[in-house]
Design an enzyme around this catalytic site. Structure first.
Site, PDB file in Angstrom:
ATOM      1  N   GLU A   1     -28.067  23.684  21.800  1.00 40.75           N
ATOM      2  CA  GLU A   1     -28.290  25.099  22.111  1.00 40.75           C
ATOM      3  C   GLU A   1     -29.345  25.691  21.190  1.00 40.75           C
ATOM      4  O   GLU A   1     -29.279  25.470  19.984  1.00 40.75           O
ATOM      5  CB  GLU A   1     -27.002  25.910  21.974  1.00 40.75           C
ATOM      6  CG  GLU A   1     -27.150  27.283  22.611  1.00 40.75           C
ATOM      7  CD  GLU A   1     -25.918  28.182  22.424  1.00 40.75           C
ATOM      8  OE1 GLU A   1     -25.177  27.982  21.450  1.00 40.75           O
ATOM      9  OE2 GLU A   1     -25.733  29.066  23.239  1.00 40.75           O
TER      10      GLU A   1
ATOM     11  N   MET B   1     -20.734  24.716  17.183  1.00 47.14           N
ATOM     12  CA  MET B   1     -21.354  24.744  18.520  1.00 47.14           C
ATOM     13  C   MET B   1     -20.317  24.356  19.560  1.00 47.14           C
ATOM     14  O   MET B   1     -19.628  23.350  19.433  1.00 47.14           O
ATOM     15  CB  MET B   1     -22.561  23.783  18.524  1.00 47.14           C
ATOM     16  CG  MET B   1     -23.199  23.596  19.881  1.00 47.14           C
ATOM     17  SD  MET B   1     -23.769  25.173  20.583  1.00 47.14           S
ATOM     18  CE  MET B   1     -23.591  24.830  22.321  1.00 47.14           C
TER      19      MET B   1
ATOM     20  N   ASN C   1     -20.040  22.976  22.496  1.00 47.15           N
ATOM     21  CA  ASN C   1     -20.175  21.955  23.546  1.00 47.15           C
ATOM     22  C   ASN C   1     -18.843  21.768  24.280  1.00 47.15           C
ATOM     23  O   ASN C   1     -17.805  21.603  23.639  1.00 47.15           O
ATOM     24  CB  ASN C   1     -20.567  20.611  22.936  1.00 47.15           C
ATOM     25  CG  ASN C   1     -21.625  20.747  21.883  1.00 47.15           C
ATOM     26  OD1 ASN C   1     -22.709  21.216  22.155  1.00 47.15           O
ATOM     27  ND2 ASN C   1     -21.289  20.374  20.649  1.00 47.15           N
TER      28      ASN C   1
ATOM     29  N   GLU D   1     -15.119  29.463  18.975  1.00 48.91           N
ATOM     30  CA  GLU D   1     -15.618  28.344  19.796  1.00 48.91           C
ATOM     31  C   GLU D   1     -14.708  28.071  20.990  1.00 48.91           C
ATOM     32  O   GLU D   1     -15.180  27.708  22.064  1.00 48.91           O
ATOM     33  CB  GLU D   1     -15.762  27.071  18.944  1.00 48.91           C
ATOM     34  CG  GLU D   1     -16.690  27.207  17.746  1.00 48.91           C
ATOM     35  CD  GLU D   1     -18.049  27.804  18.063  1.00 48.91           C
ATOM     36  OE1 GLU D   1     -18.597  27.514  19.134  1.00 48.91           O
ATOM     37  OE2 GLU D   1     -18.559  28.586  17.237  1.00 48.91           O
TER      38      GLU D   1
ATOM     39  N   HIS E   1     -15.429  30.421  23.729  1.00 52.31           N
ATOM     40  CA  HIS E   1     -16.641  30.013  24.454  1.00 52.31           C
ATOM     41  C   HIS E   1     -16.337  29.052  25.596  1.00 52.31           C
ATOM     42  O   HIS E   1     -17.134  28.931  26.527  1.00 52.31           O
ATOM     43  CB  HIS E   1     -17.590  29.284  23.497  1.00 52.31           C
ATOM     44  CG  HIS E   1     -18.559  30.177  22.798  1.00 52.31           C
ATOM     45  ND1 HIS E   1     -19.266  31.165  23.440  1.00 52.31           N
ATOM     46  CD2 HIS E   1     -18.970  30.209  21.502  1.00 52.31           C
ATOM     47  CE1 HIS E   1     -20.070  31.769  22.557  1.00 52.31           C
ATOM     48  NE2 HIS E   1     -19.893  31.212  21.380  1.00 52.31           N
TER      49      HIS E   1
END
Ligand SMILES: [Zn+2]
EC number: 3.4.11.-
Length: 1026
Positions: A194, A330, A332, A365, A368
């Site tokens: 990202e 992050m 993912n 996270e 997300h």
């Protein structure tokens, strides 16, 4: 800017509508009206030249939308010895419009060959036709030229073989290393894509709108394991002992969420209520620090599945601690990667703040997985839809899952943090244009994260929690596996809120408007009557209009309140830190700014929360009865600052002194914040803000107490940096005397509530910094015991930083800490040691730290920015850090991903230099040892009369953290030295035009860049470079 943004969204909406009707399963939108071939045929000279000298058939930064990827088959074989990888992929694409070329992203990849098969070829197993590959690195694109035009509505399969080095930095498919307990250095390979780095790992359609399914295979040696988004289906043994792991095909998702890792990590696993397997991975020696993360992620996953009423759609969720990582974490999909300090928790070394941080990052996270992964923003200009929501969900989820962490009391700081940035003219709207890769990266800042979360919190307060939740569930369900934009969110929230709010409002009318604490106040203006509000709620468009004022224009509003009898006169303006109302540019900077502000207030005569929507520049409210005081922005839920004209502030100061508990704790916290912000804007005298802190000795709410302490400490550090010894000594004495009761009651143990423990860490750190003898003595004693025990003694985690910092002041202590830094397996402890090392008064020691950071072995490159920042905060290190950054500017730019932020932070703390004019002025400020400081300003032109507030503002503007507006301090050029002006100017340039600055670097050397700034800054400040 706002207009063109609206236009783009509108165009996308139109095309989206058409495509949704024609191809309901493929929601790709296009802003292009003519086909790429038409454009190319029309004027080939307008197109760029590829690396081989041929014309590259595409000239836009965004990819053409005539080809849509449906499925990627990826085979990757990294070699952790030679540090490179070979790979191949097959991308199944759908052609929407006939074309002769396929354009996709690729960066730093060596394309070995490319071929194409039609559906028929695949069916009859005919070999693919070889394609010509053109490359245009400036746009990170390649074009595959096909011999025969691809036909519309048909599917094709594109095969590409490619190879590359594992990247050196923290992006794409990169290498990371760690040291084992035995001293061996091991290498792993990990991805971080990202926003625009998937193209560094495989050629792809690297835009969030191009969602596809991914089937991933990874080759590895038997001593390693491979992880990816989905669970492993099988492992095949290849010739030569290599193993090939095959992973299940992913759900439909954007390229930036693809992830894979080859490593030798170990894990701990558990199962969520819904059956999802959750595992935490870390390097083998750190396995024991993974258990808290497992407990937290299981709890949070259960919570989110229930809150969103949508199951987490993958069968597993891995969370992995990566030794080298640029950001905090992050998201993912199914394989979330973290910096070690954001995931690992060591009960012996991690403090309560570390625990709160780890829990918050996991909550962020995991949120997300819905906001961002399931529903993705259409384009990066709306990254706040991902980041604002994930930040906001930290608050919602932790309140329920970890109430003992009391994060609710800390959320205001999330907003206060971004207000510093957002009250500068160099801020940007939440939803902002972003085209180039660098512009896109710039969007990942406090405005997208914190301000996004704060306006969502304000909206939740306005709509009610229940309505808000139902609205976002509607939004998530409607756009699952698709992309969304601002307006889609407002539409979902309006839809839901309409019925619920309408019902609530009718109840309100029936039971008289004062009941329930949630009825709207009357207003003189008919547009704000209840009838108007009914109309407001009936029209979905109103919510969209209201939120447009928060997302499409930058900045934060200031609500000025004046009480006249039973009337409240409200006025709104743009709040600008460092720019006074008397400054000539103030008027221009206010033009066209208007917000729809859902204000709230309470008064001395009523416990109810009164609400009103301030849509105009000025408005008047009637109070139903006589009141002694009025306090706006109840619980600091609104994203605005409040100034009380007339007797307003005095009434509140009196109230705090007489009985502060009549105001809610978050209201007291908000008052302290707003008062000091207003000082920085020249709207309130420093005297008045300091008067407000006089009650702090009796303050029982720790967040409010810490906020007051924070501002007083900033004041102290500002004076200290000026080397004015008598003032420094007096202020030090005052602080130690005034806060003596709270300092004396602190114990050196890990006990009490989260806030008790945070207070302990902060107060003891300050007391030792101020050389408070009992504090230094206790810390020295603990440090000696720790050294004698060869680092085996467990010092209470909350005071670990203080103890290390005191210990670092002797050469023996400093050297021992550096040894321990290298040996420690706890990221939390390493952070504390590094901070302590950076507080040394010896420049050669500080220089050694910088050298180690540049080398990247003992101190990892990922920690270099934080290290330089910490050194710059140390009065002995400011000049050193600044000189180092100037001399190594180009090198640092290559090394650090977010170097701009570092630079901005560094130069906001300008080094101590000769400032004759400023020193003269500060020299007039005197503090008595026994009472609150009273600044007396005599340095302004025209003397002190009538200008105190401006003088105070200039003073506080120089304090770090008080939001000095870089490059905007033209109101007070005479009190500021040339160096300070130029520093601010550079910050302004850096924060305002980072993309531009980076482009400079392709052309200019570092000296020339600073020279460029100098020239531009001289135009802004004629005397900037004296
Ligand atoms: Zn995020």
């Amino acid at each position: 800017m706002a207009n063109s943004c609206r236009k783009l969204i509108f165009n996308i909406y139109l095309v989206f509508y058409c495509s949704a009707v024609i191809m309901p399963h493929i929601c790709i939108c296009s802003q292009f009206t003519s086909s790429p071939i038409d454009q190319f045929n029309k004027d080939p000279r307008a197109f760029p030249i590829a690396t081989n000298g041929e014309i590259f058939p595409w000239h836009e930064l965004r990819l053409p939308t005539v080809i849509i990827p449906l499925h990627y088959d990826l085979l990757i074989h990294p070699n952790l010895t030679s540090l490179d990888f070979v790979a191949s992929e097959k991308i199944e694409v759908l052609v929407r419009d006939a074309t002769q070329f396929i354009v996709l992203h690729s960066k730093d990849l060596e394309i070995l060959n490319a071929s194409l098969q039609s559906e028929e070829d695949v069916r009859y197993r005919k070999p693919g036709e070889s394609l010509t590959v053109l490359s245009y690195p400036a746009h990170q694109q390649i074009a595959l030229l096909v011999p025969e035009k691809l036909r519309a509505d048909l599917r094709y399969s594109v095969a590409i073989d490619f190879q590359a080095k594992l990247a050196d930095g923290f992006e794409g498919f990169y290498k990371s290393t760690y040291r084992t307990l035995g001293g061996e250095t091991r290498t792993i390979a990990v991805t971080d894509f990202e926003p625009t780095e998937a193209r560094m790992a495989f050629p792809c359609f690297d835009e969030p709108l191009f969602k596809a399914n991914f089937s991933i295979k990874i080759r590895r040696e038997s001593r390693h394991i491979a992880l990816s988004n989905m669970p492993k289906v099988k492992t095949i043994e290849l010739e030569g002992g290599l193993l090939e792991d095959h992973f299940e095909t992913t759900v439909k998702m954007s390229t930036y969420l693809v992830a894979y890792i080859v490593c030798d990590f170990t894990s701990v696993s558990g199962t969520a209520s819904s059956g999802v397997k959750v595992s935490i991975y870390a390097s083998p020696d750190k396995w024991s620090q993974t258990h808290y993360a497992l407990e937290a992620s299981l709890k949070l996953l259960d919570y989110y599945e229930n809150y969103f009423d949508i199951h987490y759609p993958l069968p597993k969720l891995d969370l992995v601690a990566i030794p080298d990582f640029a950001s905090g974490a992050m998201e993912n999909w199914g394989l979330v990667t973290y910096r070690e300090t954001s995931l690992l928790f060591d009960p012996k070394k991690s403090s309560i703040s570390d625990k709160l941080w780890v829990t918050k990052v996991i909550a962020h996270e995991l949120a997300h997985q819905w906001f961002g992964n399931l529903v993705t923003m259409e384009w990066w200009n709306d990254i706040w839809l991902n980041e604002g929501f994930a930040t906001y969900m930290e608050l919602i989820s932790l309140n329920i899952t970890y109430p003992e962490l009391q994060f609710d009391d800390d959320f205001s700081n999330t907003c206060f943090e971004v207000i510093k940035r957002d009250s500068l003219n160099s801020s940007h709207p939440i939803s902002n244009q972003a085209k180039t890769a660098i512009q896109i990266k710039e969007m990942f800042d406090a405005v997208s994260y914190n301000k996004g979360a704060c306006i969502l919190n304000m909206l939740k307060d306005f709509l009610s929690e229940d309505t808000f939740r139902k609205g976002i569930i509607h939004y998530l369900k409607k756009f699952s596996y698709r992309n969304a934009k601002n307006d889609d969110l407002w539409h979902s929230l309006s839809n839901v809120s309409h019925q619920l709010s309408y019902r609530r409002l009718l109840n309100c009318l029936e039971s008289d408007s004062a009941s329930g604490g949630f009825c709207y106040s009357d207003s003189k203006k008919t547009s704000n009557t209840l009838a108007f509000q009914l109309a407001f709620l009936r029209k979905n468009v109103e919510l969209k209009e209201m939120m447009a004022t928060w997302t499409l224009q930058k900045g934060i509003p200031l609500v000025v309140v004046k009480r006249e009898g039973r009337s409240l006169r409200l006025q709104q303006e743009r709040f600008l830190s460092g720019v006074s109302k008397e400054d000539p540019e103030w008027g221009t900077l206010q033009e066209r700014y208007l917000w729809h502000i859902p204000v709230t207030y309470s008064t001395s005569s009523s416990h109810a929360i009164h609400r009103h929507i301030l849509k105009l520049k000025t408005d008047t409210l009637d109070l139903s009865e006589k009141t002694d005081w009025v306090k706006f922005n109840v619980d600091s839920n609104g994203y605005y600052i409040v100034h009380y004209e007339g007797q307003g502030w005095d009434e509140l100061i009196t109230l705090l002194n007489q009985n502060h508990t009549l105001l809610r704790p978050k209201d007291r916290l908000g008052l302290i914040h707003d008062a000091f912000q207003l000082v920085s804007a020249g709207r309130l005298t420093l005297d008045k803000a300091l008067d407000l802190t006089r009650y702090l000795q009796r303050e029982t709410s720790i967040p409010a107490l810490l906020k007051g302490l924070e501002y007083l400490e900033l004041l102290y550090r500002m004076v200290e940096r000026r080397n004015i010894s008598d003032v420094t000594e007096n202020l030090k004495h005052y602080l130690l005397q005034y806060f003596k009761p709270v300092i004396d009651t602190q114990s050196w143990v890990d006990k009490g509530s989260v806030w008790d423990r945070m207070l302990r860490s902060t107060v003891l750190k300050l007391a030792c910094y101020l050389n408070h003898a009992p504090c230094i003595q206790k810390a020295t004693e603990l440090f000696s015991q720790w050294m004698e025990s060869s680092g085996k003694l467990n010092i209470p985690t909350d005071v670990l930083k203080v103890v290390y910092s005191v210990g670092a002041q002797t050469t023996a202590g400093w050297n021992y800490l550096l040894e321990q830094y290298e040996l420690s397996l706890s990221g939390a402890e390493k952070n504390k040691i590094l901070y302590a090392l950076s507080t040394s008064k010896h420049q050669e020691k500080l220089m050694k730290l910088i050298e180690l950071g540049m080398e990247g072995k003992v101190i990892k490159t990922q920690d270099l920015a934080a290290l330089l920042f910490a050194i710059a905060r140390n009065p002995e290190g400011q000049q050193l850090a600044w000189n180092f950054v100037k001399e190594n500017w180009t090198h640092l730019l290559k090394k650090l991903v977010f170097v701009y932020i570092l630079i901005a932070q560094l130069v906001k703390n300008p080094p101590t230099m000769k400032r004759p004019r400023f020193n003269f002025w500060v020299g007039k400020i005197r503090w008595r040892r026994d009472r609150l400081p009273t600044p007396v300003c005599l340095g302004l032109p025209g003397g002190s009369t009538g200008k105190e507030s401006a003088c105070d503002a200039a003073d506080l503007g120089l304090m770090p953290g008080l939001g000095r507006s870089p490059g905007e301090g033209k109101g007070y050029p005479l009190q500021r030295s040339g160096l300070e002006n130029s520093m601010d100017c550079i910050v302004h340039m850096v924060t305002k035009s980072r993309a531009q600055l980076s482009d400079f670097h392709n052309v200019y050397s570092s000296t020339q860049i600073f020279q460029l700034h100098k020239t531009e800054c001289n135009q802004m400040f004629p005397k900037a470079y004296e």
